[in-house]
Design a protein around this motif. Structure first.
Motif, PDB file in Angstrom:
ATOM      1  N   MET A   1       0.832  -1.230   0.059  1.00 32.66           N
ATOM      2  CA  MET A   1      -0.032  -0.076  -0.029  1.00 32.66           C
ATOM      3  C   MET A   1       0.849   1.326  -0.016  1.00 32.66           C
ATOM      4  O   MET A   1       1.789   1.231   0.817  1.00 32.66           O
ATOM      5  CB  MET A   1      -0.904   0.057   1.063  1.00 32.66           C
ATOM      6  CG  MET A   1      -1.936  -1.029   1.175  1.00 32.66           C
ATOM      7  SD  MET A   1      -3.031  -1.011   2.821  1.00 32.66           S
ATOM      8  CE  MET A   1      -3.634   0.804   2.626  1.00 32.66           C
ATOM      9  N   PRO A   2       0.282   2.252  -0.691  1.00 28.19           N
ATOM     10  CA  PRO A   2       1.313   3.463  -0.728  1.00 28.19           C
ATOM     11  C   PRO A   2       1.099   4.060   0.631  1.00 28.19           C
ATOM     12  O   PRO A   2      -0.043   3.972   1.426  1.00 28.19           O
ATOM     13  CB  PRO A   2       0.520   4.331  -1.869  1.00 28.19           C
ATOM     14  CG  PRO A   2      -0.826   3.822  -1.882  1.00 28.19           C
ATOM     15  CD  PRO A   2      -0.714   2.261  -1.645  1.00 28.19           C
ATOM     16  N   PRO A   3       2.237   4.899   1.043  1.00 29.38           N
ATOM     17  CA  PRO A   3       1.850   5.497   2.432  1.00 29.38           C
ATOM     18  C   PRO A   3       0.870   6.692   2.402  1.00 29.38           C
ATOM     19  O   PRO A   3       0.544   7.037   1.272  1.00 29.38           O
ATOM     20  CB  PRO A   3       3.409   6.394   2.610  1.00 29.38           C
ATOM     21  CG  PRO A   3       3.878   6.545   0.981  1.00 29.38           C
ATOM     22  CD  PRO A   3       3.524   5.489   0.356  1.00 29.38           C
ATOM     23  N   THR A   4       0.414   6.954   3.346  1.00 28.43           N
ATOM     24  CA  THR A   4      -0.893   7.809   3.663  1.00 28.43           C
ATOM     25  C   THR A   4      -0.022   9.236   3.777  1.00 28.43           C
ATOM     26  O   THR A   4       0.974   9.301   3.911  1.00 28.43           O
ATOM     27  CB  THR A   4      -1.354   7.675   4.891  1.00 28.43           C
ATOM     28  OG1 THR A   4      -0.589   7.873   6.201  1.00 28.43           O
ATOM     29  CG2 THR A   4      -2.030   6.090   5.145  1.00 28.43           C
ATOM     30  N   SER A   5      -0.975  10.243   3.658  1.00 35.95           N
ATOM     31  CA  SER A   5      -0.291  11.670   3.741  1.00 35.95           C
ATOM     32  C   SER A   5       0.233  11.796   5.143  1.00 35.95           C
ATOM     33  O   SER A   5       1.419  12.596   5.156  1.00 35.95           O
ATOM     34  CB  SER A   5      -1.624  12.526   3.359  1.00 35.95           C
ATOM     35  OG  SER A   5      -2.566  12.385   4.335  1.00 35.95           O
ATOM     36  N   ARG A   6      -0.353  11.178   6.061  1.00 40.14           N
ATOM     37  CA  ARG A   6       0.165  11.400   7.260  1.00 40.14           C
ATOM     38  C   ARG A   6       1.578  10.819   7.422  1.00 40.14           C
ATOM     39  O   ARG A   6       2.503  11.388   7.849  1.00 40.14           O
ATOM     40  CB  ARG A   6      -0.656  10.850   8.440  1.00 40.14           C
ATOM     41  CG  ARG A   6      -0.016  11.195  10.064  1.00 40.14           C
ATOM     42  CD  ARG A   6      -1.223  10.533  10.856  1.00 40.14           C
ATOM     43  NE  ARG A   6      -0.624  10.902  12.290  1.00 40.14           N
ATOM     44  CZ  ARG A   6      -0.596  11.831  13.120  1.00 40.14           C
ATOM     45  NH1 ARG A   6      -0.890  12.918  12.544  1.00 40.14           N
ATOM     46  NH2 ARG A   6      -0.192  11.742  14.212  1.00 40.14           N
ATOM     47  N   GLN A   7       1.637   9.525   6.811  1.00 43.69           N
ATOM     48  CA  GLN A   7       3.045   8.977   6.876  1.00 43.69           C
ATOM     49  C   GLN A   7       3.903   9.587   6.015  1.00 43.69           C
ATOM     50  O   GLN A   7       5.376   9.888   6.254  1.00 43.69           O
ATOM     51  CB  GLN A   7       2.716   7.586   6.421  1.00 43.69           C
ATOM     52  CG  GLN A   7       2.345   6.633   7.248  1.00 43.69           C
ATOM     53  CD  GLN A   7       1.815   5.307   6.431  1.00 43.69           C
ATOM     54  OE1 GLN A   7       1.434   5.130   5.266  1.00 43.69           O
ATOM     55  NE2 GLN A   7       1.914   4.156   7.435  1.00 43.69           N
ATOM     56  N   ARG A   8       3.583  10.136   5.014  1.00 39.48           N
ATOM     57  CA  ARG A   8       4.616  11.010   4.097  1.00 39.48           C
ATOM     58  C   ARG A   8       4.996  12.338   4.914  1.00 39.48           C
ATOM     59  O   ARG A   8       6.328  12.615   4.695  1.00 39.48           O
ATOM     60  CB  ARG A   8       3.805  11.166   2.856  1.00 39.48           C
ATOM     61  CG  ARG A   8       3.732  10.329   1.681  1.00 39.48           C
ATOM     62  CD  ARG A   8       3.437  10.859   0.456  1.00 39.48           C
ATOM     63  NE  ARG A   8       2.073  11.669   0.354  1.00 39.48           N
ATOM     64  CZ  ARG A   8       0.955  11.100   0.269  1.00 39.48           C
ATOM     65  NH1 ARG A   8       0.814   9.835  -0.062  1.00 39.48           N
ATOM     66  NH2 ARG A   8      -0.089  11.632   0.217  1.00 39.48           N
ATOM     67  N   GLN A   9       4.073  12.954   5.562  1.00 41.30           N
ATOM     68  CA  GLN A   9       4.363  14.008   6.465  1.00 41.30           C
ATOM     69  C   GLN A   9       5.374  13.660   7.609  1.00 41.30           C
ATOM     70  O   GLN A   9       6.390  14.364   7.810  1.00 41.30           O
ATOM     71  CB  GLN A   9       3.295  14.666   7.133  1.00 41.30           C
ATOM     72  CG  GLN A   9       3.771  15.910   7.771  1.00 41.30           C
ATOM     73  CD  GLN A   9       4.249  16.935   7.039  1.00 41.30           C
ATOM     74  OE1 GLN A   9       3.651  17.427   5.921  1.00 41.30           O
ATOM     75  NE2 GLN A   9       5.492  17.555   7.566  1.00 41.30           N
ATOM     76  N   LYS A  10       5.266  12.596   8.256  1.00 46.16           N
ATOM     77  CA  LYS A  10       6.316  12.222   9.109  1.00 46.16           C
ATOM     78  C   LYS A  10       7.578  11.902   8.563  1.00 46.16           C
ATOM     79  O   LYS A  10       8.802  12.418   9.114  1.00 46.16           O
ATOM     80  CB  LYS A  10       5.992  10.833   9.727  1.00 46.16           C
ATOM     81  CG  LYS A  10       4.638  10.874  10.673  1.00 46.16           C
ATOM     82  CD  LYS A  10       4.249   9.700  11.810  1.00 46.16           C
ATOM     83  CE  LYS A  10       3.241   9.961  12.607  1.00 46.16           C
ATOM     84  NZ  LYS A  10       2.944   8.704  13.194  1.00 46.16           N
ATOM     85  N   LEU A  11       7.840  11.182   7.477  1.00 44.96           N
ATOM     86  CA  LEU A  11       8.913  10.817   6.669  1.00 44.96           C
ATOM     87  C   LEU A  11       9.514  12.343   6.340  1.00 44.96           C
ATOM     88  O   LEU A  11      10.766  12.679   6.386  1.00 44.96           O
ATOM     89  CB  LEU A  11       8.756  10.089   5.451  1.00 44.96           C
ATOM     90  CG  LEU A  11       8.579   8.835   5.690  1.00 44.96           C
ATOM     91  CD1 LEU A  11       8.011   7.995   4.574  1.00 44.96           C
ATOM     92  CD2 LEU A  11       9.521   8.084   6.286  1.00 44.96           C
ATOM     93  N   ALA A  12       8.893  13.180   5.754  1.00 41.56           N
ATOM     94  CA  ALA A  12       9.230  14.390   5.375  1.00 41.56           C
ATOM     95  C   ALA A  12      10.022  15.364   6.571  1.00 41.56           C
ATOM     96  O   ALA A  12      10.950  15.729   6.564  1.00 41.56           O
ATOM     97  CB  ALA A  12       8.310  15.291   4.762  1.00 41.56           C
TER      98      ALA A  12
END
Length: 199
Positions: A1-12
């Motif tokens: 599954m692609p990362p959620t927007s929240r997961q992308r924000q955490k990674l950023a």
């Protein structure tokens, strides 16, 4: 599954913390770097920084660990060009020198390794990996007949690595690595006649 927007924000956010921390570590060293300064620069709370990195020591350890993982693509690029032995060693040294000069994360990691006694974390031992790489190139040079006979290859590897990183450090201290590529060329012009097989 692609990362959620929240997961992308955490990674950023994590990547941004590492980038700013590297700039701080490079400029101020471990002791001089404060989590509060990193947070302020990123417009975060200290708690947000500690959410990703529970301590300054862990932040330093992750910075150093990233340094050790970044060289495989450099070595692979030289290998895919078909370079081996002394020529591969020379080409790798130029690529590594350029990264040291241009990449703040690498400079930060090097400074942190120098200050490892001040950091409450287990950091990898510097230089020994490069000695293994150089020893591999020396073995290739032996096989190709381009290395002088009778050399202690482990001792040569030790001195090649020590000389290379000595050039890096002196260039950093005296002229902020200006002209580093020329210094690396001079290193090889001086070193190779002592280890290369006579033509």
């Amino acid at each position: 599954m692609p990362p959620t927007s929240r997961q992308r924000q955490k990674l950023a956010t994590r990547a941004a913390i590492l980038r700013v921390a590297a700039e701080e570590f490079d400029a101020k060293g471990y002791v001089g770097t404060a989590i509060s300064d990193i947070a302020t620069r990123l417009e975060l709370t200290k708690g947000s920084v500690y959410f990703h990195f529970p301590s300054k020591a862990q932040l330093a350890a992750v910075t150093v660990d990233a340094y050790f993982r970044m060289w495989d693509p450099v070595l692979e690029e030289v290998r895919t060009r078909g370079l081996t032995g002394l020529e591969a060693m020379r080409q790798v040294s130029h690529r590594v020198a350029a990264v040291y000069r241009d990449d703040v994360a690498v400079r930060a990691a090097v400074r942190l390794m120098r200050e490892s006694a001040l950091i409450d974390a287990d950091l990898p031992t510097p230089f020994v990996g490069w000695m293994r790489v150089v020893r591999t190139y020396l073995d290739q040079a032996v096989g190709a007949g381009t290395l002088r006979g009778g050399l202690d290859l482990d001792a040569v590897a030790w001195h090649v690595v020590a000389t290379f990183f000595g050039v890096q450090e002196v260039s950093h201290q005296l002229d902020d690595r200006a002209g580093l590529e020329r210094r690396i060329d001079m290193l090889w012009d001086l070193l190779l006649p002592g280890i290369a097989a006579p033509r």
